[in-house]
Design a protein around this motif. Structure first.
Motif, PDB file in Angstrom:
ATOM      1  N   UNK A  50       0.779  -1.236   0.000  1.00  0.00           N
ATOM      2  CA  UNK A  50       0.000   0.000   0.000  1.00  0.00           C
ATOM      3  C   UNK A  50       0.806   1.279   0.000  1.00  0.00           C
ATOM      4  N   UNK A  51       2.125   1.186  -0.061  1.00  0.00           N
ATOM      5  CA  UNK A  51       2.959   2.392  -0.042  1.00  0.00           C
ATOM      6  C   UNK A  51       3.167   2.926  -1.456  1.00  0.00           C
ATOM      7  N   UNK A  52       3.250   4.250  -1.616  1.00  0.00           N
ATOM      8  CA  UNK A  52       3.443   4.823  -2.956  1.00  0.00           C
ATOM      9  C   UNK A  52       4.880   4.661  -3.445  1.00  0.00           C
ATOM     10  N   UNK A  53       5.053   4.756  -4.755  1.00  0.00           N
ATOM     11  CA  UNK A  53       6.364   4.625  -5.384  1.00  0.00           C
ATOM     12  C   UNK A  53       6.623   5.849  -6.247  1.00  0.00           C
ATOM     13  N   UNK A  54       7.820   6.424  -6.109  1.00  0.00           N
ATOM     14  CA  UNK A  54       8.205   7.591  -6.901  1.00  0.00           C
ATOM     15  C   UNK A  54       8.741   7.154  -8.256  1.00  0.00           C
ATOM     16  N   UNK A  55       8.279   7.818  -9.297  1.00  0.00           N
ATOM     17  CA  UNK A  55       8.754   7.579 -10.655  1.00  0.00           C
ATOM     18  C   UNK A  55       9.469   8.842 -11.123  1.00  0.00           C
ATOM     19  N   UNK A  56      10.696   8.682 -11.616  1.00  0.00           N
ATOM     20  CA  UNK A  56      11.481   9.834 -12.063  1.00  0.00           C
ATOM     21  C   UNK A  56      11.037  10.292 -13.446  1.00  0.00           C
ATOM     22  N   UNK A  57      10.812  11.594 -13.581  1.00  0.00           N
ATOM     23  CA  UNK A  57      10.555  12.182 -14.892  1.00  0.00           C
ATOM     24  C   UNK A  57      11.368  13.472 -15.010  1.00  0.00           C
ATOM     25  N   UNK A  58      11.733  13.809 -16.220  1.00  0.00           N
ATOM     26  CA  UNK A  58      12.440  15.066 -16.463  1.00  0.00           C
ATOM     27  C   UNK A  58      11.421  16.136 -16.863  1.00  0.00           C
ATOM     28  N   UNK A  59      11.800  17.409 -16.783  1.00  0.00           N
ATOM     29  CA  UNK A  59      10.905  18.443 -17.312  1.00  0.00           C
ATOM     30  C   UNK A  59      10.511  18.195 -18.765  1.00  0.00           C
ATOM     31  N   UNK A  60      11.420  17.590 -19.542  1.00  0.00           N
ATOM     32  CA  UNK A  60      11.097  17.260 -20.932  1.00  0.00           C
ATOM     33  C   UNK A  60       9.950  16.256 -20.997  1.00  0.00           C
ATOM     34  N   UNK A  61       9.995  15.244 -20.108  1.00  0.00           N
ATOM     35  CA  UNK A  61       8.900  14.273 -20.056  1.00  0.00           C
ATOM     36  C   UNK A  61       7.600  14.953 -19.653  1.00  0.00           C
ATOM     37  N   UNK A  62       7.693  15.831 -18.669  1.00  0.00           N
ATOM     38  CA  UNK A  62       6.503  16.554 -18.213  1.00  0.00           C
ATOM     39  C   UNK A  62       5.866  17.347 -19.357  1.00  0.00           C
ATOM     40  N   UNK A  63       6.719  17.873 -20.242  1.00  0.00           N
ATOM     41  CA  UNK A  63       6.212  18.677 -21.360  1.00  0.00           C
ATOM     42  C   UNK A  63       5.882  17.831 -22.591  1.00  0.00           C
ATOM     43  N   UNK A  64       6.097  16.511 -22.509  1.00  0.00           N
ATOM     44  CA  UNK A  64       5.798  15.628 -23.630  1.00  0.00           C
ATOM     45  C   UNK A  64       4.301  15.706 -23.951  1.00  0.00           C
ATOM     46  N   UNK A  65       3.977  15.826 -25.189  1.00  0.00           N
ATOM     47  CA  UNK A  65       2.596  16.130 -25.583  1.00  0.00           C
ATOM     48  C   UNK A  65       1.583  15.075 -25.131  1.00  0.00           C
ATOM     49  N   UNK A  66       1.998  13.812 -25.061  1.00  0.00           N
ATOM     50  CA  UNK A  66       1.014  12.776 -24.755  1.00  0.00           C
ATOM     51  C   UNK A  66       1.249  12.069 -23.418  1.00  0.00           C
ATOM     52  N   UNK A  67       2.269  12.492 -22.655  1.00  0.00           N
ATOM     53  CA  UNK A  67       2.590  11.780 -21.417  1.00  0.00           C
ATOM     54  C   UNK A  67       1.426  11.789 -20.432  1.00  0.00           C
ATOM     55  N   UNK A  68       0.890  12.964 -20.136  1.00  0.00           N
ATOM     56  CA  UNK A  68      -0.201  13.054 -19.161  1.00  0.00           C
ATOM     57  C   UNK A  68      -1.450  12.347 -19.676  1.00  0.00           C
ATOM     58  N   UNK A  69      -1.724  12.460 -20.971  1.00  0.00           N
ATOM     59  CA  UNK A  69      -2.884  11.765 -21.544  1.00  0.00           C
ATOM     60  C   UNK A  69      -2.780  10.254 -21.315  1.00  0.00           C
ATOM     61  N   UNK A  70      -1.609   9.693 -21.600  1.00  0.00           N
ATOM     62  CA  UNK A  70      -1.423   8.250 -21.426  1.00  0.00           C
ATOM     63  C   UNK A  70      -1.503   7.853 -19.951  1.00  0.00           C
ATOM     64  N   UNK A  71      -0.953   8.699 -19.085  1.00  0.00           N
ATOM     65  CA  UNK A  71      -1.018   8.437 -17.651  1.00  0.00           C
ATOM     66  C   UNK A  71      -2.474   8.401 -17.178  1.00  0.00           C
ATOM     67  N   UNK A  72      -3.269   9.364 -17.618  1.00  0.00           N
ATOM     68  CA  UNK A  72      -4.669   9.420 -17.199  1.00  0.00           C
ATOM     69  C   UNK A  72      -5.477   8.275 -17.801  1.00  0.00           C
ATOM     70  N   UNK A  73      -5.067   7.783 -18.948  1.00  0.00           N
ATOM     71  CA  UNK A  73      -5.707   6.586 -19.506  1.00  0.00           C
ATOM     72  C   UNK A  73      -5.470   5.375 -18.603  1.00  0.00           C
ATOM     73  N   UNK A  74      -4.232   5.265 -18.086  1.00  0.00           N
ATOM     74  CA  UNK A  74      -3.929   4.187 -17.140  1.00  0.00           C
ATOM     75  C   UNK A  74      -4.774   4.345 -15.878  1.00  0.00           C
ATOM     76  N   UNK A  75      -4.924   5.603 -15.433  1.00  0.00           N
ATOM     77  CA  UNK A  75      -5.684   5.884 -14.204  1.00  0.00           C
ATOM     78  C   UNK A  75      -7.154   5.494 -14.326  1.00  0.00           C
ATOM     79  N   UNK A  76      -7.679   5.481 -15.547  1.00  0.00           N
ATOM     80  CA  UNK A  76      -9.072   5.069 -15.729  1.00  0.00           C
ATOM     81  C   UNK A  76      -9.275   3.611 -15.330  1.00  0.00           C
ATOM     82  N   UNK A  77      -8.251   2.791 -15.563  1.00  0.00           N
ATOM     83  CA  UNK A  77      -8.341   1.381 -15.170  1.00  0.00           C
ATOM     84  C   UNK A  77      -7.881   1.154 -13.735  1.00  0.00           C
ATOM     85  N   UNK A  78      -7.211   2.147 -13.161  1.00  0.00           N
ATOM     86  CA  UNK A  78      -6.702   2.053 -11.783  1.00  0.00           C
ATOM     87  C   UNK A  78      -7.064   3.339 -11.051  1.00  0.00           C
ATOM     88  N   UNK A  79      -8.295   3.418 -10.525  1.00  0.00           N
ATOM     89  CA  UNK A  79      -8.807   4.669  -9.935  1.00  0.00           C
ATOM     90  C   UNK A  79      -7.952   5.246  -8.814  1.00  0.00           C
TER      91      UNK A  79
END
Length: 404
Positions: free
Chosen positions: A226-255
């Motif tokens: 039940x403990x959270x895990x940190x995932x490393x991302x760079x500012x470039x990843x944060x600004x990637x056009x589809x990164x957040x979209x894909x992450x939120x797609x995963x979140x739909x299956x894992x609320x």
């Protein structure tokens, strides 16, 4: 464990040999001595030590020059500096070794205390154990992976995260983990990140690696209890056009995904598009994801980045934590970072906690969380349960909980 003692003063040399003879753990299989840097280099043509105890002021070739030569030999063992020189010299030499990619795990002022020596040797043993699967010979160092080979490795699932726990400095409780990418090569074993991550980054695979880590974390949920895990991302990843979209797609299956993962943003890149970064960070925050600023103070515009993005915690880089005990400058920087985190109401994380002395010092400074080899090396998910049992016993045995 094989040890080479480099010391020109006969009495000091014999004193260290007597101390080493009294240390039962870690087990020392062989000890050799040299009276100068030149003699040590000659000896190392046939003797391959795991640990060097190195004086600085010696005849023929001093320790500083010896360490410079050592970098050219790609020495991968642990180095303990033993010297009567002042803390300014010791601190400068440690920084030199860092720039040479030498593994200095500590500096001891003379006369050497056996308790400190034993602690540093235990740290060297942990380093050795964590790297036993790393193939670090010249063949590998000269091995250049092709883009095709790395794409194949990704497809085969050979590139995946190991996990390093973060614990509460107040009571030793396990709070979270950081996911650290490793290449589990079927022939060469576990490869160090430097052998493949730069090319993957050049291939613009950073966002893919982050998403891969998230999927792997979800598949290993029982290991984290039940403990959270940190995932490393760079500012470039944060600004990637589809990164957040894909992450939120995963979140739909894992609320509850935002309770299972959070993000550490490294300072390896400048924010080239502040608007895009704020857009992505705002969307992550809106969906409950926490952000931590990683390696604070070592990259681009730390304070500006801290002011721009909605961070929840601040991780102080190990380059400031490790030399705290011997460097007034490093200690002052850490104190300033902790004060800043307190004023901004951010959780503070100390990276590179490798001795009990650092643990107790950070406790006194009211740092929140600790990470480093004193606690645990990065490990496969399936080893976390055994580590947790061992760590709980260590907390009790060494009375690591704060007395306040």
């Amino acid at each position: 464990m094989k040890i080479l003692v480099i010391e020109d003063h006969e009495f000091q040399r014999e004193a260290m040999l007597m101390q080493l003879a009294l240390i039962e753990l870690p087990v020392i299989s062989e000890i050799k001595t040299a009276s100068s840097g030149r003699a040590a280099l000659d000896l190392m043509t046939s003797f391959k030590p795991d640990v060097l105890l190195c004086d600085l002021k010696m005849p023929e070739m001093d320790g500083i020059t010896f360490l410079g030569y050592l970098s050219e030999l790609s020495f991968n063992g642990s180095i303990i500096i033993t010297s009567a020189s002042n803390h300014i010299v010791l601190n400068t030499v440690q920084k030199m070794c860092l720039s040479y990619h030498l593994k200095v795990i500590g500096a001891i002022s003379k006369p050497v205390k056996i308790t400190v020596l034993k602690e540093l040797l235990q740290l060297a043993y942990l380093e050795q154990q964590s790297n036993t699967a790393f193939i670090v010979n010249n063949t590998l160092k000269n091995k250049d992976f092709t883009e095709k080979e790395l794409v194949h490795a990704l497809d085969q699932g050979w590139i995946k995260p190991y996990f390093q726990p973060l614990v509460d400095l107040d009571n030793g409780e396990w709070r979270s983990c950081e996911a650290l990418i490793r290449f589990i090569h079927p022939v060469l074993g576990v490869l160090p990140p430097a052998s493949f991550l730069p090319l993957l980054s050049k291939m613009q695979k950073d966002a893919e690696l982050a998403l891969l880590s998230i999927e792997y974390i979800l598949s290993q949920q029982p290991a984290f209890l039940g403990r959270p895990v940190a995932v490393n991302i760079t500012p470039t990843t944060l600004m990637h056009s589809h990164f957040v979209d894909k992450l939120l797609n995963i979140a739909e299956s894992h609320p509850n995904l935002s309770q299972k993962v959070y993000f550490e943003i490294t300072e390896s890149d400048a924010l080239e598009n502040t608007g895009r970064a704020l857009e992505s960070a705002s969307r992550l925050a809106m969906h409950g994801f926490n952000l931590s600023i990683d390696d604070f103070g070592t990259g681009y515009s730390s304070l500006s980045l801290l002011d721009t993005l909605p961070f929840d915690s601040l991780k102080i880089d190990m380059s400031f934590i490790r030399p705290m005990e011997s460097s007034k400058t490093a200690a002052a920087i850490v104190e300033a970072c902790l004060l800043l985190s307190q004023r901004l109401q951010l959780k503070s994380v100390a990276e590179g906690v490798e001795t009990i002395a650092l643990w107790r010092h950070l406790q006194q400074l009211d740092c929140h969380l600790a990470q480093g080899y004193f606690i645990a090396a990065p490990m496969p998910a399936e080893r976390l349960n055994q580590w947790h049992n061992d760590w709980q016993l260590k907390v009790i045995k060494e009375q690591l909980a704060s007395p306040y």
